[in-house]
Design an enzyme around this catalytic site. Structure first.
Site, PDB file in Angstrom:
ATOM      1  N   ARG A 258      -4.113   0.521  -2.343  1.00  0.00           N
ATOM      2  CA  ARG A 258      -3.501  -0.810  -2.336  1.00  0.00           C
ATOM      3  C   ARG A 258      -3.145  -1.275  -3.746  1.00  0.00           C
ATOM      4  O   ARG A 258      -3.780  -0.855  -4.715  1.00  0.00           O
ATOM      5  CB  ARG A 258      -4.458  -1.813  -1.690  1.00  0.00           C
ATOM      6  CG  ARG A 258      -4.844  -1.466  -0.258  1.00  0.00           C
ATOM      7  CD  ARG A 258      -5.948  -2.360   0.267  1.00  0.00           C
ATOM      8  NE  ARG A 258      -6.289  -2.059   1.652  1.00  0.00           N
ATOM      9  CZ  ARG A 258      -7.144  -1.116   2.020  1.00  0.00           C
ATOM     10  NH1 ARG A 258      -7.785  -0.405   1.112  1.00  0.00           N
ATOM     11  NH2 ARG A 258      -7.379  -0.893   3.306  1.00  0.00           N
TER      12      ARG A 258
ATOM     13  N   HIS B 134       4.748   0.268   0.771  1.00  0.00           N
ATOM     14  CA  HIS B 134       5.174  -0.510   1.933  1.00  0.00           C
ATOM     15  C   HIS B 134       4.119  -1.531   2.324  1.00  0.00           C
ATOM     16  O   HIS B 134       2.989  -1.512   1.831  1.00  0.00           O
ATOM     17  CB  HIS B 134       5.446   0.415   3.129  1.00  0.00           C
ATOM     18  CG  HIS B 134       4.202   1.077   3.663  1.00  0.00           C
ATOM     19  ND1 HIS B 134       3.631   2.183   3.067  1.00  0.00           N
ATOM     20  CD2 HIS B 134       3.407   0.774   4.730  1.00  0.00           C
ATOM     21  CE1 HIS B 134       2.561   2.546   3.744  1.00  0.00           C
ATOM     22  NE2 HIS B 134       2.387   1.701   4.762  1.00  0.00           N
TER      23      HIS B 134
ATOM     24  N   HIS C  82       0.204   5.732   0.972  1.00  0.00           N
ATOM     25  CA  HIS C  82      -0.697   6.751   1.514  1.00  0.00           C
ATOM     26  C   HIS C  82      -0.483   8.065   0.774  1.00  0.00           C
ATOM     27  O   HIS C  82       0.640   8.388   0.370  1.00  0.00           O
ATOM     28  CB  HIS C  82      -0.449   6.949   3.008  1.00  0.00           C
ATOM     29  CG  HIS C  82      -0.528   5.684   3.799  1.00  0.00           C
ATOM     30  ND1 HIS C  82      -1.637   4.860   3.769  1.00  0.00           N
ATOM     31  CD2 HIS C  82       0.363   5.081   4.625  1.00  0.00           C
ATOM     32  CE1 HIS C  82      -1.426   3.820   4.558  1.00  0.00           C
ATOM     33  NE2 HIS C  82      -0.227   3.923   5.071  1.00  0.00           N
TER      34      HIS C  82
ATOM     35  N   GLU D 246       3.273   8.210   8.942  1.00  0.00           N
ATOM     36  CA  GLU D 246       3.106   7.340  10.100  1.00  0.00           C
ATOM     37  C   GLU D 246       4.453   6.850  10.605  1.00  0.00           C
ATOM     38  O   GLU D 246       5.448   6.839   9.873  1.00  0.00           O
ATOM     39  CB  GLU D 246       2.216   6.137   9.762  1.00  0.00           C
ATOM     40  CG  GLU D 246       2.768   5.226   8.686  1.00  0.00           C
ATOM     41  CD  GLU D 246       1.769   4.160   8.232  1.00  0.00           C
ATOM     42  OE1 GLU D 246       0.571   4.476   8.155  1.00  0.00           O
ATOM     43  OE2 GLU D 246       2.204   3.037   7.968  1.00  0.00           O
TER      44      GLU D 246
ATOM     45  N   GLN E 121       0.821  -1.213   0.000  1.00  0.00           N
ATOM     46  CA  GLN E 121       0.000   0.000   0.000  1.00  0.00           C
ATOM     47  C   GLN E 121       0.852   1.258   0.000  1.00  0.00           C
ATOM     48  O   GLN E 121       2.056   1.235   0.257  1.00  0.00           O
ATOM     49  CB  GLN E 121      -0.909   0.001   1.234  1.00  0.00           C
ATOM     50  CG  GLN E 121      -0.160  -0.049   2.557  1.00  0.00           C
ATOM     51  CD  GLN E 121      -1.093  -0.250   3.733  1.00  0.00           C
ATOM     52  OE1 GLN E 121      -1.380   0.697   4.462  1.00  0.00           O
ATOM     53  NE2 GLN E 121      -1.571  -1.483   3.938  1.00  0.00           N
TER      54      GLN E 121
END
Length: 390
Positions: free
Chosen positions: A275, A256, A99, A134, A97
């Site tokens: 994804r 990642h 982001h 994140e 995936q």
């Protein structure tokens, strides 16, 4: 100060005991417990225990934003907690995936809103208009894939497979040489069912003859996703192993996947995920390609500072920072400049200010607001502190 009750997300990739080990609570159903969310995201908001009863944290903040966030952070982020704190425990690989950046999230969310795509619809890409940088701090040995490996390493490992006899592997090798990382990902996404089956069969047969760790991970991924060409990503992305106490930061745009282990995840308050493999969920190739940084990226453990009982990890993101606090008898949190969530992972601790004392056992959490300090913490134990970067 307010105690929080947090939601468990039972995603199928979750382990049955990882979160229980961190929180000291049982899992009577034996079902997967993938994530425990500590925050105010509407998909899984924590609940605040108040004198007036239990109130969802997102609603509580909306009604008391200046008190809980402080005027500056209301101005900066609006009436919302800018970070989301999680315990994550993976027994099998998550999807490959990426982001979105903040501009891409704002644009994508607006477009899907214009199309009236329900925010819970399976084909919805953008659940909110926010980016999702994140960090992951390992509580156990933790494995993941992160960022593209150097191109020559990928070429060498693809050549170790049945390159001469399998036209799909040869196509991937050619795509990498002519189109780089982007060409390689696009080629993987383009195979039809028969081509995918031929590719998978040949890759598995080749990897079974190899002893290198990366080829073993290909086979391990294949065991969980037997019909997915994403089994090749351990050869394409960097394999990362974090030991307990090590942390990693992931900026938007980095392809990642988490593979195995339990850790603490802290991120901007978003659930936007695009994804490309190892999933039964929606895949949108053009949107994924648009959001991915197609450059070699070498992940490194986050640096940290240590002062007294506090170990602070340096987050590049302004929305969040994470600290570990090891209490032997007593320590005082003198300044609280914004909303703080504390999670006790060892022992028992009392949090006290001039108004009240709240006792926390292992696995329990507390919300501190800017006007709650100073707070004295007594007892023997360890807690992790999620806060806004300042």
């Amino acid at each position: 100060m307010y105690q929080l009750i947090n939601k468990i997300m039972p995603y199928p990739w979750g382990s049955t005991d990882g979160i229980s080990h961190v929180t000291g609570t049982a899992n009577p159903t034996g079902e997967p417990m993938a994530e425990m969310w500590m925050g105010a995201h509407p998909k899984g908001s924590s609940t605040v225990l108040t004198e007036d009863g239990e109130i969802p944290l997102n609603e509580f903040i909306n009604n008391n934003s200046a008190k809980i966030l402080g005027d500056y952070y209301v101005w900066e982020y609006g009436q919302t907690l800018p970070y989301l704190f999680k315990i994550l425990s993976a027994a099998q690989p998550l999807s490959i995936q990426v982001h979105p950046t903040l501009p891409m999230a704002i644009e994508g969310y607006a477009k899907e809103e214009e199309k009236n795509i329900d925010v819970l619809a399976p084909n919805r890409n953008y659940k909110d208009p926010n980016h999702k940088p994140e960090m992951m701090l390992a509580l156990t040995t933790f494995y993941g894939l992160c960022g593209f490996r150097p191109m020559e390493e990928i070429q060498a490992d693809l050549s170790e497979l049945d390159l001469e006899n399998n036209k799909e592997i040869k196509a991937l090798h050619t795509a990498l040489l002519s189109g780089g990382y982007k060409g390689l990902v696009q080629q993987l996404l383009s195979f039809d069912d028969k081509q995918s089956a031929d590719l998978i069969s040949s890759v598995v047969a080749s990897c079974q003859k190899k002893s290198d760790e990366l080829f073993k991970w290909v086979l391990k991924v294949h065991n969980f996703f037997p019909n997915d060409t994403g089994l090749l990503y351990p050869l394409i992305l960097n394999l990362v192993q974090l030991e307990p106490g090590e942390a990693l930061f992931l900026q938007p745009g980095i392809l990642h996947a988490y593979l195995e282990g339990t850790g603490l995840e802290l991120m901007a308050n978003s659930d936007n995920v695009l994804r490309c493999a190892l999933t039964s969920k929606h895949i949108d190739p053009p949107e994924l390609i648009k959001n991915t940084i197609f450059e070699s990226y070498l992940p490194r453990p986050l640096p940290f500072d240590q002062e007294g009982p506090v170990t602070s990890f340096k987050s590049p993101s302004k929305e969040f920072q994470l600290s570990k606090v090891d209490i032997n008898s007593e320590w005082e949190m003198t300044k609280i400049s914004g909303p703080v969530i504390c999670l006790v992972t060892e022992g028992e601790l009392d949090f006290s200010n001039n108004k009240k004392t709240i006792h926390l056992n292992k696995g329990e959490t507390l919300l501190l607001a800017p006007f709650d300090g100073p707070v004295s913490i007594t007892g023997q134990g360890v807690f992790y502190r999620a806060a806004i970067q300042h």
